[in-house]
Design an enzyme around this catalytic site. Structure first.
Site, PDB file in Angstrom:
ATOM      1  N   SER A 142       0.569  -0.965  -0.185  1.00  0.00           N
ATOM      2  CA  SER A 142       0.077   0.156  -0.227  1.00  0.00           C
ATOM      3  C   SER A 142       1.032   1.335   0.037  1.00  0.00           C
ATOM      4  CB  SER A 142      -0.677  -0.092   1.120  1.00  0.00           C
ATOM      5  OG  SER A 142      -1.687   1.254   1.522  1.00  0.00           O
ATOM      6  N   TYR A 167      -2.409  -0.263   9.839  1.00  0.00           N
ATOM      7  CA  TYR A 167      -2.664  -0.508   8.150  1.00  0.00           C
ATOM      8  C   TYR A 167      -0.821  -0.819   7.842  1.00  0.00           C
ATOM      9  CZ  TYR A 167      -3.875  -1.452   3.919  1.00  0.00           C
ATOM     10  OH  TYR A 167      -3.625  -1.189   2.905  1.00  0.00           O
TER      11      TYR A 167
END
Length: 341
Positions: A142, A167
């Site tokens: 990501s 995350y």
């Protein structure tokens, strides 16, 4: 070629199945169909790939009614024993691992879900790749790993040691874990750092989806950092084209002497101001949003911008969809799926 794709009830995984199933591969899709967001959307995606909800049972393969070369299995990534059994039985050649607990803000309130899925689950995938002669493992990272980096565009050569959400930390951990397995066991791994993917069948927790829903419902929309934000919004078709190129072809360079490991940014390479993005949605809907301007949220960043030169060089990657064209397709889908007139 037999390929395992994880996360196939999810946004990117669903679109990947639709494209891959038209090719000469045998494909198995995997997802646990969790309730992080509305499962009706997840079952809707599965139905579009020929998997009916009433046929789904845990740890049971379901053949698609639409694609003759596609089967689906409901399974948790952290279910080590059943994941291992699946790999041993199916003898996959390649794996595209997209499944993960998503969302930056959700990681502030439910951190354990990220450790279970993104760390333990990814370890299980790596171990299965190690013990089952997987020829190529492609996995989702990501743009969140860039954290507070101020240098732009973001490059895979940049230091990413300062994630600002759990995350992001789990995605950075995935990259480190993949490197270790590539180095120790010569497993070819490619990590793809996704940049703000949008389009039909997208995730309802994403800003563009929430904006559309609230504008239609005559509700105010929250705009953080007072609108002073930009994102490298990337349309789903451009993302899928890039993923398929990476799955199909494993680049080899002199670096493979140490570890067959690669990292790429996959984005539009053209940031869009958040207010322009909102205005594009307003124009497509023919409505004006009620805007609630707010300060920056914890774990968020003001700007993302992908340097995709490596992906262009190695895979001739070239995103083609404009924000205007992509939002038009999304709004058309949204109105169809939710019955908006």
């Amino acid at each position: 070629m037999k390929i395992l794709v994880t996360g196939t009830a999810g946004f990117i995984g669903f679109h990947l199945i639709n494209k891959l199933s038209g090719k000469d591969h045998q494909i198995i899709g995997l997802d646990n169909i969790n309730d992080y967001y509305d499962v009706r959307l997840k079952y809707g995606r599965l139905k579009e790939t020929g998997i009916e909800e009433d046929k789904i049972q845990y740890n049971k393969l379901v053949p698609s009614d639409k694609f003759k070369n596609y089967k689906f299995i409901k399974l948790n990534l952290e279910d080590k024993d059943n994941i291992e059994s699946l790999f041993k039985k199916e003898k996959f050649d390649k794996v595209c691992h997209l499944a993960a607990q998503a969302g930056v803000r959700y990681s502030l309130t439910n951190p354990q879900a990220y450790i279970d899925s993104n760390i333990q689950g990814f370890l299980n995938i790596l171990e299965c790749a190690r013990h089952n002669n997987i020829k190529h493992l492609v996995y989702a990272s990501s743009s969140s790993v860039y954290g507070e980096n101020e240098k732009q565009p973001f490059s895979t050569s940049d230091n990413v040691d300062h994630p600002i959400s759990l995350y992001a930390a789990t995605k950075k951990s995935n990259e480190l874990m993949a490197y270790t397995y590539s180095h120790l066991y010569k497993i070819p791994t490619v990590g793809l750092r996704f940049f703000t993917v949008y389009g039909p069948w997208g995730r309802p927790d994403m800003a563009y989806f929430l904006f559309t829903k609230k504008i239609i419902g005559n509700e105010s929309i929250d705009i953080f950092n007072n609108g002073e934000m930009s994102r490298d919004f990337t349309y789903i078709d451009d993302i899928i084209e890039g993923i398929i190129r990476v799955i199909d072809y494993l680049v080899e360079t002199k670096d493979n002497k140490t570890a067959p490991y690669r990292l790429y940014n996959i984005g539009n390479n053209s940031p869009v101001n958040l207010m322009h993005f909102v205005e594009t949605i307003e124009k497509e809907l023919g409505l004006t949003a009620q805007k609630n301007f707010l300060p920056m949220q914890p774990g968020d960043v003001p700007s993302t911008y992908a340097d995709v030169s490596d992906l262009i060089r190695d895979y001739k990657y070239k995103p083609r969809t404009t924000v205007e064209g992509g939002i038009k397709k999304f709004v058309e889908w949204y109105k169809w799926f939710y019955g908006v007139k």
